[in-house]
Design a protein around this motif. Sequence first.
Motif, short mmCIF file in Angstrom:
data_model
loop_
_atom_site.label_atom_id
_atom_site.label_comp_id
_atom_site.label_asym_id
_atom_site.label_seq_id
_atom_site.Cartn_x
_atom_site.Cartn_y
_atom_site.Cartn_z
N ASP A 197 0.84 -1.20 0.00
CA ASP A 197 0.00 0.00 0.00
C ASP A 197 0.88 1.26 0.00
O ASP A 197 1.08 1.88 1.04
CB ASP A 197 -0.89 -0.03 1.25
CG ASP A 197 -1.99 1.02 1.19
OD1 ASP A 197 -1.91 1.91 0.33
OD2 ASP A 197 -2.92 0.94 2.02
N GLY A 199 0.33 4.13 -0.91
CA GLY A 199 -0.39 5.32 -0.45
C GLY A 199 -0.24 5.50 1.05
O GLY A 199 0.17 6.56 1.52
N ARG A 202 3.37 6.37 2.04
CA ARG A 202 3.72 7.77 1.88
C ARG A 202 3.04 8.63 2.93
O ARG A 202 3.63 9.56 3.48
CB ARG A 202 3.34 8.25 0.47
CG ARG A 202 4.48 8.09 -0.50
CD ARG A 202 4.01 8.01 -1.91
NE ARG A 202 3.45 9.26 -2.41
CZ ARG A 202 2.64 9.33 -3.46
NH1 ARG A 202 2.29 8.23 -4.10
NH2 ARG A 202 2.19 10.47 -3.87
N LYS B 48 -6.63 13.00 -0.28
CA LYS B 48 -5.26 12.66 -0.71
C LYS B 48 -4.36 13.90 -0.65
O LYS B 48 -3.17 13.78 -0.36
CB LYS B 48 -5.28 12.09 -2.12
CG LYS B 48 -5.74 10.64 -2.12
CD LYS B 48 -5.60 10.00 -3.48
CE LYS B 48 -6.08 8.56 -3.42
NZ LYS B 48 -6.67 8.13 -4.68
N LEU B 53 -0.64 12.98 -0.89
CA LEU B 53 -0.63 11.96 -1.95
C LEU B 53 -1.09 12.51 -3.29
O LEU B 53 -1.03 11.83 -4.29
CB LEU B 53 -1.52 10.76 -1.57
CG LEU B 53 -1.21 10.08 -0.24
CD1 LEU B 53 -2.18 8.94 0.02
CD2 LEU B 53 0.21 9.57 -0.23
N PRO B 79 -7.80 4.00 2.94
CA PRO B 79 -7.90 4.19 1.49
C PRO B 79 -9.08 3.44 0.91
O PRO B 79 -9.72 2.64 1.61
CB PRO B 79 -6.59 3.62 0.94
CG PRO B 79 -5.88 3.01 2.09
CD PRO B 79 -6.73 3.08 3.30
N SER B 83 -7.82 0.06 -3.83
CA SER B 83 -6.50 0.63 -4.07
C SER B 83 -5.37 -0.36 -3.81
O SER B 83 -4.24 -0.09 -4.13
CB SER B 83 -6.30 1.88 -3.21
OG SER B 83 -6.22 1.51 -1.85
#
Lengths: 318, 258
Positions: A197, A199, A202, B48, B53, B79, B83
């Motif tokens: 993941d 995302g 980060r 995000k 992001l 999320p 994803s």
Amino acid sequence: MTDLIPEFSWETVFLTPWREDVDLTIWIVATGFLVTTACGLIGHYLLLRRLALVGDAISHSILPGLVAAFAITGTTALWASMLGALVAGLVTVALIELIHRHSRIKPDAAICIVFTTLFALGVAMMSVLEAQGSIHLDADCVLYGEMTWVAIEPPLQIGGWTPVEMPGPVLRLLLLVGVLVAGIAFFYKELLLTSFDPGLARALGMRTQAWHYGLMGGLALVVVSVFESVGAILPVAMLIVPPMFAAELSDRLSIRMVWTVVHAAAAAVLGMHLAVWLNCTAAGAMVVCSSALFVLVWVGGLAVRRLRLRRVMRGGGA
Amino acid sequence: MESALELHDLTVAYHKKPVLYGIDLAVPSGKMVGIVGPNGAGKSTLIKAVLGLAPVAGGWVKVFGKSYRENCKRVGYVPQRESVDWDFPVSVMDVVLMGRYGHLRLAQRPTARDREIAMQCLDKVQMLPLANRQIGNLSGGQQQRVFLARALAQESDLYLMDEPFVGVDAATEAAIIAVLQELREQGKTLLVVHHDLANARSYFDQLILINMRLVAYGDTVEVFTPEVLQATYGGRLTLLDDVAQAMARRPALDSDRR
């Protein structure tokens, strides 16, 4: 057809290698095992990140790196080749990203453009140097490597002192696997999250790009380290097949890693015997055995699932 | 009072094409806030952008008065379920432990205490019995609960959730709502991207209505009006008519699920 396949004899294929030439047998098997283990361990991350083709790309594009390193430093010393290959590997990854990001070209096409171009560049550079007579690289060796030569190389010596009684290349491969296992164990959590993941990784403040390049640097290191024993093409299989084999047997990454090592040992031993039987290149035979083992567990897995389903249907349908 | 989340003139652009323009917001602590708007309105992009992001082209984000980077440990993230690759070789427990990674140093392994927290979070979403299961062998609702448990394990003060109710069964939706309400009672702030207007009104204290620009932000009772919805959803009148009629029939839409 039957004339082409040497006669199979249990004695000569399975016993002779361990009775005569024991040293050679051991070092060939050890080389195959270490090479397959190194490729397989890092290969897991390629598969999980859908980067299977990047392994292919890097293994080809290290060629110009090796030639350029020789052209610049004038030596075929290991450190120069390693550095050249590492730089070439990272340049490959950066170029792929550059093309992918700044054009409409899809990643798979970007990979194909970059690695074929770099490989062609390497071939051209090599022939220029050959024409000048300054280098001679055997195309066979570049493509397939030669495990048998690796196994008969002298042990590493430091000023007349021999630390370990094993061929130098085998010792280097052992170090490579050691570094790789330590790296994966040490950064297991970071590699896991950035793969699963990115995302969240980060969002938690991890530098996913840095981890990506770190992994790709590791890949370049592996590919160049195994280059002398198995060449540029066979690692492509070794990066992907062992993780696929392991994936059939477990759905936990850490356990898959263990299966990869088991698989590497089995493929190395079986491949050596196959090579003795067919009198062929050991590296090729080992990859064939590696893939055969994958097919075995894959078909076996299908059969088991089919049987289980049938049992459930019979039990539930009554 | 200090805002949990403050956005000032936030503009986000993908490939030089803006998807969010000049968003100004200040969300107070302890609120459960829904983010609603039509498809492509930039709902996911908004959260995000907060998390760093999405490419922020202008403006700034503050989380509890500081930059996101400084306060990233205080932000939990759920999320969208699609994803990630659910065939990934990890167990439910492994995924929930990832919520603890923000509290661990480089190369540090999760401790016994982290495992304990992860187990408690799994228990809260009633997933403890499936802790050792590979994540692909779960239903959509169970996968969403795993993601929620992972966010709980982050032990944050602000939670950003991207469509946590998509593709989940009614039981899971109720379970998730119960957990979210409990978090709010503990004083946590929740921002939830939500697509279902029918129950948005009963779920959230406040609503952020966006369609590339901020249309309205405020207490649900004040902004959930046909005029604001019309401004947010533009030409999709049929949908709005349905909602308007449903609102006229039943002022409180608590039990209305499609």
